[in-house]
Scaffold this motif. Structure first.
Motif, PDB file in Angstrom:
ATOM      1  N   ARG A  69       0.831  -1.212   0.000  1.00  0.00           N
ATOM      2  CA  ARG A  69       0.000   0.000   0.000  1.00  0.00           C
ATOM      3  C   ARG A  69       0.864   1.259   0.000  1.00  0.00           C
ATOM      4  N   ALA A  70       1.971   1.238   0.714  1.00  0.00           N
ATOM      5  CA  ALA A  70       2.871   2.392   0.731  1.00  0.00           C
ATOM      6  C   ALA A  70       3.440   2.625  -0.666  1.00  0.00           C
ATOM      7  N   THR A  71       3.789   1.550  -1.357  1.00  0.00           N
ATOM      8  CA  THR A  71       4.299   1.660  -2.726  1.00  0.00           C
ATOM      9  C   THR A  71       3.219   2.199  -3.651  1.00  0.00           C
ATOM     10  N   GLU A  72       2.003   1.666  -3.519  1.00  0.00           N
ATOM     11  CA  GLU A  72       0.893   2.146  -4.345  1.00  0.00           C
ATOM     12  C   GLU A  72       0.642   3.636  -4.112  1.00  0.00           C
ATOM     13  N   LEU A  73       0.699   4.048  -2.870  1.00  0.00           N
ATOM     14  CA  LEU A  73       0.471   5.453  -2.546  1.00  0.00           C
ATOM     15  C   LEU A  73       1.559   6.333  -3.153  1.00  0.00           C
ATOM     16  N   ARG A  74       2.802   5.896  -3.044  1.00  0.00           N
ATOM     17  CA  ARG A  74       3.912   6.668  -3.614  1.00  0.00           C
ATOM     18  C   ARG A  74       3.754   6.802  -5.121  1.00  0.00           C
ATOM     19  N   VAL A  75       3.452   5.690  -5.788  1.00  0.00           N
ATOM     20  CA  VAL A  75       3.282   5.700  -7.243  1.00  0.00           C
ATOM     21  C   VAL A  75       2.104   6.589  -7.633  1.00  0.00           C
ATOM     22  N   LEU A  76       1.027   6.507  -6.888  1.00  0.00           N
ATOM     23  CA  LEU A  76      -0.155   7.314  -7.185  1.00  0.00           C
ATOM     24  C   LEU A  76       0.139   8.804  -7.036  1.00  0.00           C
ATOM     25  N   LYS A  77       0.867   9.156  -5.993  1.00  0.00           N
ATOM     26  CA  LYS A  77       1.219  10.566  -5.801  1.00  0.00           C
ATOM     27  C   LYS A  77       2.123  11.055  -6.934  1.00  0.00           C
ATOM     28  N   GLU A  78       3.056  10.211  -7.344  1.00  0.00           N
ATOM     29  CA  GLU A  78       3.922  10.580  -8.462  1.00  0.00           C
ATOM     30  C   GLU A  78       3.101  10.755  -9.735  1.00  0.00           C
ATOM     31  N   SER A  79       2.158   9.852  -9.945  1.00  0.00           N
ATOM     32  CA  SER A  79       1.286   9.936 -11.113  1.00  0.00           C
ATOM     33  C   SER A  79       0.435  11.201 -11.061  1.00  0.00           C
ATOM     34  N   GLU A  80      -0.059  11.514  -9.888  1.00  0.00           N
ATOM     35  CA  GLU A  80      -0.867  12.722  -9.721  1.00  0.00           C
ATOM     36  C   GLU A  80      -0.052  13.966 -10.089  1.00  0.00           C
ATOM     37  N   GLN A  81       1.171  14.027  -9.621  1.00  0.00           N
ATOM     38  CA  GLN A  81       2.030  15.163  -9.937  1.00  0.00           C
ATOM     39  C   GLN A  81       2.288  15.256 -11.436  1.00  0.00           C
ATOM     40  N   GLU A  82       2.537  14.111 -12.054  1.00  0.00           N
ATOM     41  CA  GLU A  82       2.778  14.074 -13.496  1.00  0.00           C
ATOM     42  C   GLU A  82       1.540  14.558 -14.262  1.00  0.00           C
ATOM     43  N   GLU A  83       0.380  14.064 -13.859  1.00  0.00           N
ATOM     44  CA  GLU A  83      -0.854  14.456 -14.535  1.00  0.00           C
ATOM     45  C   GLU A  83      -1.170  15.935 -14.328  1.00  0.00           C
ATOM     46  N   GLU A  84      -0.856  16.445 -13.148  1.00  0.00           N
ATOM     47  CA  GLU A  84      -1.068  17.876 -12.900  1.00  0.00           C
ATOM     48  C   GLU A  84      -0.184  18.716 -13.814  1.00  0.00           C
ATOM     49  N   ARG A  85       1.058  18.270 -14.001  1.00  0.00           N
ATOM     50  CA  ARG A  85       1.965  18.997 -14.895  1.00  0.00           C
ATOM     51  C   ARG A  85       1.437  18.977 -16.329  1.00  0.00           C
ATOM     52  N   GLU A  86       0.830  17.853 -16.701  1.00  0.00           N
ATOM     53  CA  GLU A  86       0.304  17.721 -18.061  1.00  0.00           C
ATOM     54  C   GLU A  86      -1.100  18.312 -18.192  1.00  0.00           C
TER      55      GLU A  86
END
Length: 68
Positions: A18-35
């Protein structure tokens, strides 16, 4: 006692996943916000849910540490 050890091991594995999933999701969120393609409400809801799950699992893991 073995059953308790198995439960604690499973909780640690669940926490790590779950910690890994959360980290990946936050990274994805940041990437999507930039895009500019993020859905902030949906993403925030999922992140909040994962954080709650991590908190609950952490509380259970504390019981494992207290019993050892």
């Amino acid at each position: 006692m073995n059953n308790s050890n198995d439960k604690c091991k499973q909780l640690r594995e669940l926490y790590d996943r779950r910690a890994t999933e959360l980290r990946v999701l936050k990274e994805s969120e940041q990437e999507e916000e930039r895009e500019g393609v993020a859905n902030p409400l949906e993403m925030a809801s999922i992140i909040k849910s994962l954080q709650k799950t991590l908190s609950d699992v952490d509380l259970e893991l504390q019981k494992c540490l207290d019993s050892n």
